[in-house]
Design a protein around this motif. Structure first.
Motif, short mmCIF file in Angstrom:
data_model
loop_
_atom_site.label_atom_id
_atom_site.label_comp_id
_atom_site.label_asym_id
_atom_site.label_seq_id
_atom_site.Cartn_x
_atom_site.Cartn_y
_atom_site.Cartn_z
N PRO A 251 -4.29 -0.96 -1.07
CA PRO A 251 -5.21 0.03 -1.62
C PRO A 251 -6.43 0.24 -0.72
O PRO A 251 -6.93 -0.71 -0.12
N LEU B 162 -1.71 8.27 -4.28
CA LEU B 162 -2.45 8.29 -5.54
C LEU B 162 -3.94 8.26 -5.23
O LEU B 162 -4.41 7.37 -4.52
N LEU C 74 -1.87 -0.64 -10.91
CA LEU C 74 -2.23 -0.40 -9.51
C LEU C 74 -1.84 -1.57 -8.62
O LEU C 74 -1.46 -1.38 -7.46
N ARG D 199 1.79 -1.24 -7.72
CA ARG D 199 2.19 0.02 -7.09
C ARG D 199 2.52 -0.16 -5.61
O ARG D 199 1.89 -0.94 -4.90
N THR E 170 -2.79 4.45 -1.81
CA THR E 170 -3.72 4.58 -2.94
C THR E 170 -5.14 4.64 -2.40
O THR E 170 -5.55 3.79 -1.61
N VAL F 30 -9.07 5.04 -3.91
CA VAL F 30 -9.78 4.97 -5.18
C VAL F 30 -11.27 4.75 -4.95
O VAL F 30 -11.66 4.03 -4.03
#
Length: 302
Positions: free
Chosen positions: A31, A145, A166, A169, A173, A175
């Motif tokens: 992420p 995402l 998350l 996943r 990503t 965020v």
């Protein structure tokens, strides 16, 4: 494949500069987390990454066809009931409505949805509206995402459920998160955004000051315009090294210190930015003269 944000610069019509040459790789393996205070440019950068907003300059490279995006807020007067809104979003994406509804139902159950299916979206509680937004972002099985403050407004159980989703996943990503929760996701890479600039160094709290460009450093600016650009180049825009000009577009080289002012003048003249890239030192001999008029493109060694 990584999604790459290259040289993202954004100036609003009011003149406010939100982003100043942001470079960021969104790695599919871990992420990518953005931190920063209010007004740092986080939401603007996420909208651009998702394709919901066009930057003033720069480009998003390798963005896949399927993007799941949760904005920082929904329109204030959204009157559709939640399930009809989810069905509407699925059809916009070209998804099978029944399959998308089944995935959304499973996600809402996991997030602890407790809202009224017949209540307009605008009248939902903050937490239930957030759960609906998360369901639409995740139910499309996105390749990338992009979530703007996804834990905001969630109760503890829903927040834990989202963290689990998350963490499990696979795929790119990106965020933003002011709660600090995203920093604990496995392998999370945290970057700090401040005054439109992102620090990608080991210390995410530091924002290195921009170094002075080397003497003679240039930016290559590719612009779109209506009709023949030569009158603009000859009589309206500031001097520039013109690489090429044709109906509907032109490319120039501009000294780095003058590039912001030159872009502002071009935008005011009705042009649109196609790309802005630094000229590699090896690719520029420094022998292209400054001029207002178009000239034949010159390559290395000419």
């Amino acid at each position: 494949m990584s999604v790459r944000l290259v040289g993202i610069h954004h100036r609003y019509p009011s003149g406010t500069v939100a982003l100043r040459g942001v470079d960021l790789d969104v790695d599919p393996a871990v992420p990518t987390v953005l931190r920063g205070g209010n007004g740092a440019g986080k939401s603007t950068l996420l909208r651009i990454a998702a394709g919901a907003q066009t930057p003033t300059a720069g480009a998003v490279e390798d963005r896949p066809a399927v993007v799941g995006y949760l904005p920082d807020r929904f329109p204030a007067l959204l009157r559709l009931p939640p399930r009809r809104w989810l069905d509407h979003m699925a059809r916009i994406r070209g998804l099978d409505p029944d399959d998308a509804a089944e995935r959304a139902d499973a996600l809402l159950t996991e997030l602890g949805w407790s809202g009224d299916d017949d209540e307009p979206m605008a009248e939902l509680s903050r937490g239930n509206a957030q759960k609906i937004g998360l369901a639409q972002a995740l139910a499309c099985d996105p390749d990338v995402l992009i979530l703007d403050e996804p834990w905001s407004g969630l109760d503890d159980d829903a927040a834990d459920a989202l963290t689990g989703l998350l963490a499990a996943r696979t795929g790119a990503t990106l965020v933003t998160d002011h709660t600090g929760t995203a920093s604990g996701l496995p392998g999370a890479r945290v970057h700090r955004l401040r005054e439109g600039r992102v620090a990608t160094a080991a210390d995410p709290e530091s924002v290195p000051l921009p170094t002075a460009p080397p003497p003679g450093a240039l930016m290559r600016i590719d612009m779109a315009c209506a009709g023949d650009p030569r009158p603009l180049l000859e009589r309206v825009l500031p001097p520039a090294r013109v690489e090429g000009a044709a109906p509907g577009r032109f490319t120039v080289r501009v000294p780095v210190p003058e590039s912001d002012a030159w872009l502002a003048a071009a935008l005011a003249a009705g042009c649109a930015v196609r790309s802005v890239r630094p000229v590699r030192p090896a690719a520029d001999t420094g022998r292209l003269p400054m001029s207002h008029g178009p000239r034949r493109a010159e390559g290395p060694g000419r």
